[in-house]
Design an enzyme around this catalytic site. Structure first.
Site, PDB file in Angstrom:
ATOM      1  N   CYS A 162       0.784  -1.143   0.137  1.00 54.28           N
ATOM      2  CA  CYS A 162      -0.039  -0.070   0.019  1.00 54.28           C
ATOM      3  C   CYS A 162       0.704   1.326   0.057  1.00 54.28           C
ATOM      4  O   CYS A 162       1.538   1.421   0.949  1.00 54.28           O
ATOM      5  CB  CYS A 162      -1.019  -0.012   1.309  1.00 54.28           C
ATOM      6  SG  CYS A 162      -1.747   1.678   1.486  1.00 54.28           S
ATOM      7  N   CYS A 221      -0.149   3.911   2.624  1.00 53.53           N
ATOM      8  CA  CYS A 221       0.342   3.321   3.831  1.00 53.53           C
ATOM      9  C   CYS A 221       1.966   3.790   4.176  1.00 53.53           C
ATOM     10  O   CYS A 221       2.320   4.106   5.442  1.00 53.53           O
ATOM     11  CB  CYS A 221       0.276   1.743   3.920  1.00 53.53           C
ATOM     12  SG  CYS A 221      -1.238   1.457   4.085  1.00 53.53           S
TER      13      CYS A 221
END
Length: 278
Positions: A37, A40
């Site tokens: 991600c 993230c």
């Protein structure tokens, strides 16, 4: 694997121990993330830096949703990064997405329990008992340590309504736009203006309602909201638009300040609403 980034720090070993149980003594911010991600990877270092800056006020825990799909399912993680604040074993607040650092800081200021929550609760209890001077002293100490505590600022405004109403507007001005306490701050400003008339009744228009409006202002100043609402109902019965509708504004402000489930509000709301719409 060569070139593989190291997993982020703060990874949990056991969720019940590292998050649920720990949050009963210290707020725990849980970052649900995954290595693939991109957002993230942007948010993770921000949270780690803020956790270090917090000096132990809260702890950071990371949950890799690829390694712990059962936790992602339990907490309804549909999109990552997903950040949840756990307090006393429960989710207290959350946000989704890689917010910019200034927004994360503002969110934390709002979401984290105040380290002075006990002192604030004691001050509010003093206010409820009509102990305005010691409450103000306690609240000033809270604000000296935590200047952005909006709840403490509004509570101080409430104490000053009965001690020094001319200082209320300046005290609460910084939190008028706060989504949690802004309405109450506006109510305090209104009531402080009304209380100011208690010592200057000649500024009110000549009218049969002037004496009762002055009585209402005096009762608000002393914290006697029942008699204040009774007087305001009398003013509304004589002239709903007296002095620019001041009785209407004052009554509504009292209900906002007390809350509609307060016994005084419940006792007087029907009469006030009836006078307002008669």
């Amino acid at each position: 694997m060569e070139g593989r980034q190291r997993p982020m720090s703060h990874e949990i070993a056991d969720f019940e121990t590292d998050v649920t149980e720990r949050s009963r003594s210290l707020p725990v911010l849980v970052d649900f993330w995954a290595e693939w991600c991109g957002p993230c990877r942007l948010l993770g270092p921000v949270l780690e830096r803020l956790a270090e800056e917090s000096a132990g006020r809260w702890a950071l825990a990371k949950v890799d949703t690829e390694r712990h799909p059962e936790l992602a399912q339990r907490y309804g993680i549909m999109s990552i990064p997903n950040v949840k604040l756990f307090v006393d074993g429960e989710v207290a607040d959350e946000f989704v997405g890689a917010l910019p650092e200034p927004e994360v800081r503002r969110w934390l200021e709002r979401a984290l329990p105040s380290p002075h929550a006990e002192a604030l609760a004691e001050a509010r209890a003093m206010l409820a008992r009509g102990e305005y001077s010691p409450a103000a002293e306690r609240l000033r100490a809270v604000l000296a340590a935590e200047p952005r505590n909006a709840g403490a600022r509004v509570a101080l405004g409430e104490a000053l309504l009965h001690l020094a109403p001319e200082t209320v507007a300046e005290t609460v001005s910084a939190v008028l736009d706060d989504p949690q306490v802004g309405e109450k701050a506006e109510a305090l400003e209104t009531l402080a203006r009304v209380v100011g008339l208690a010592g200057r009744p000649s500024e009110l228009p000549e009218h049969g309602a002037r004496a009762r409006m002055t009585a209402a202002a005096q009762s608000i100043h002393s914290g006697d909201y029942g008699p204040a609402l009774e007087a305001l109902v009398d003013v509304l019965g004589q002239d709903r638009e007296y002095a620019g509708g001041i009785a209407r504004e004052a009554g509504r402000a009292i209900f906002v300040l007390l809350g509609m489930h307060h016994p005084i509000a419940e006792r007087h709301h029907r009469a006030f609403a009836g006078a307002l719409h008669a």
